[in-house]
Motif scaffolding. Structure first.
Motif, short mmCIF file in Angstrom:
data_model
loop_
_atom_site.label_atom_id
_atom_site.label_comp_id
_atom_site.label_asym_id
_atom_site.label_seq_id
_atom_site.Cartn_x
_atom_site.Cartn_y
_atom_site.Cartn_z
N ILE A 167 0.88 -1.17 0.00
CA ILE A 167 0.00 0.00 0.00
C ILE A 167 0.92 1.22 0.00
CG2 ILE A 167 -1.81 1.29 1.20
CD1 ILE A 167 -2.47 -1.41 2.68
N LEU A 168 0.88 2.00 -1.06
CA LEU A 168 1.71 3.20 -1.15
C LEU A 168 0.91 4.36 -0.54
CD1 LEU A 168 3.34 2.75 -4.67
CD2 LEU A 168 4.11 1.90 -2.44
N ALA A 169 1.36 4.77 0.64
CA ALA A 169 0.62 5.76 1.44
C ALA A 169 0.66 7.14 0.79
CB ALA A 169 1.23 5.83 2.84
N HIS A 170 -0.36 7.94 1.10
CA HIS A 170 -0.43 9.34 0.66
C HIS A 170 -0.31 9.43 -0.88
CE1 HIS A 170 0.33 9.72 4.92
NE2 HIS A 170 1.57 9.31 4.80
N CYS A 171 -1.13 8.65 -1.59
CA CYS A 171 -1.09 8.66 -3.07
C CYS A 171 0.35 8.41 -3.57
CB CYS A 171 -1.62 9.97 -3.64
SG CYS A 171 -3.30 10.36 -3.15
N ALA A 172 1.03 7.44 -2.95
CA ALA A 172 2.45 7.18 -3.25
C ALA A 172 3.29 8.42 -2.91
CB ALA A 172 2.68 6.72 -4.68
N ARG A 173 2.87 9.11 -1.87
CA ARG A 173 3.52 10.35 -1.41
C ARG A 173 3.54 11.40 -2.51
NH1 ARG A 173 9.41 11.36 0.71
NH2 ARG A 173 9.10 12.81 2.40
N SER A 174 2.43 11.44 -3.25
CA SER A 174 2.26 12.43 -4.31
C SER A 174 1.25 13.45 -3.83
CB SER A 174 1.78 11.73 -5.59
OG SER A 174 1.78 12.62 -6.68
#
Ligand SMILES: [Zn+2]
Length: 342
Positions: free
Chosen positions: A204-211
């Protein structure tokens, strides 16, 4: 007065903009359940978290998480994927991990926990702890790497731990490192290589893949799209452009609501400029605001606004919303067998 006491601005935003957007059942894929006491740094009282979670939410029980959700999203049924707060070392990892398991067990069998890991833990240790507490995955964090800013993914999530996630089919909640986050070619290369090499681990890549704004995910979405074992959470991203780029880039079916509580109930907004992002709060700016209502609402409400307006281009339907807020996370969590003691 509790910090998340609802004022007239909050009520207006909830009623006019959000109440018809958030479905009845919500699975929150990103929740921190912790005690401030697990931060063992002797100078934490003057550290970066002291005025935030240290002052406002020093002990997050399951009941407090329920209370916050009931205040901010009235009458919703909430289930959670919860994990400790990653206090920088020295952090009480054992205390954090048993506490989150104990609190999450109050979630009527519908919620699950992840364990906080650091790269110094060996494979046997993380497997034993996951089995002991029934954690369905791992929460690494970049500041457990030697270089917390530019460190590579495997500097804080070493392959021997990813191999355990692969063997047991567990989740990995990944807050990416590097100044360019998912736009950094090394992060993309690592995600492509590791998701292929360990197909049973679920990222799960958090924060929109930190985008936090659109440019980072725009740069990489085409390369990540279609990876069968990678998902994204929307926690604390307040730019509708970022959500639009994520929905259209990787597919809305891979995206899950997350609150990042207890960040969500703080007032302010994650703002972006250039290739930067940061939290704006009522106390960290000197803007003059006499010409308008100067109050800030919850970061959670700014995020929900972005999730809603970011869906204009794809035409977010009721079915999309149901998936985004519940079905995708529920199915992901249900696909992970709870590790049992051996
Ligand atoms: Zn978080």
């Amino acid at each position: 007065m509790s910090e998340y006491e609802i004022n007239s601005l909050d009520t207006r935003i909830w009623q006019e903009e959000l109440d018809d957007f958030v479905p009845q059942k919500v699975f929150d894929a990103h929740v921190h359940i912790y005690r401030w006491a697990f931060d063992l740094d002797p100078s934490k009282a003057t550290g970066p978290f002291a005025n935030g979670i240290g002052a406002m939410f020093p002990e997050v029980t399951w009941e407090i998480a329920d209370e916050v959700d009931a205040a901010l999203m009235p009458d919703r049924e909430i289930e959670r994927l919860s994990f400790p707060f990653p206090f920088p070392n020295p952090c009480d990892f054992d205390g954090s991990n048993s506490y989150v398991a104990q609190e999450t067990s109050k979630g009527a069998g519908k919620s699950r926990s992840l364990m906080l890991v650091n790269p110094g833990m060996n494979a046997a240790q993380v497997e034993a702890a996951a089995r002991r507490h029934g954690h369905i995955g791992f929460k690494p964090y970049r500041w457990y790497a030697d270089d917390p800013v530019d460190g590579r993914l495997t500097d804080f999530m070493p392959e021997h731990q990813i191999a355990v996630a692969d063997k047991l089919g567990l989740a990995i909640m990944m807050h990416l490192s590097k100044r360019d986050a998912i736009a950094d070619p090394a992060n993309v290369e690592d995600m492509l290589r590791l998701s292929d090499k360990y197909p049973n681990a679920k990222w799960i890549l958090a924060h929109c893949a930190r985008s936090y704004s659109a440019w980072a995910i725009e740069a990489s979405a085409a390369k990540l799209r279609g990876l069968p074992n990678v998902w994204y959470d929307t926690s604390t991203v307040c730019d509708s452009d970022a959500l639009d780029a994520l929905y259209t880039g990787v597919g809305v079916d891979r995206v899950m609501y997350g609150s990042d509580d207890m960040i969500g109930p703080m007032r302010g907004k994650y703002i972006t400029f250039g290739r930067a992002w940061t939290a704006l709060s009522p106390t960290n700016h000197s803007m003059s605001l006499a010409h308008c209502d100067p109050r800030m609402t919850f970061i959670r409400y700014e995020q929900l606004r972005a999730m809603k307006r970011g869906g204009r281009q794809i035409g977010l339907t009721a079915a999309h919303r149901q998936a985004l807020f519940y079905d995708t996370a529920r199915a992901l969590v249900d696909s992970i067998p709870v590790p049992l003691p051996q």
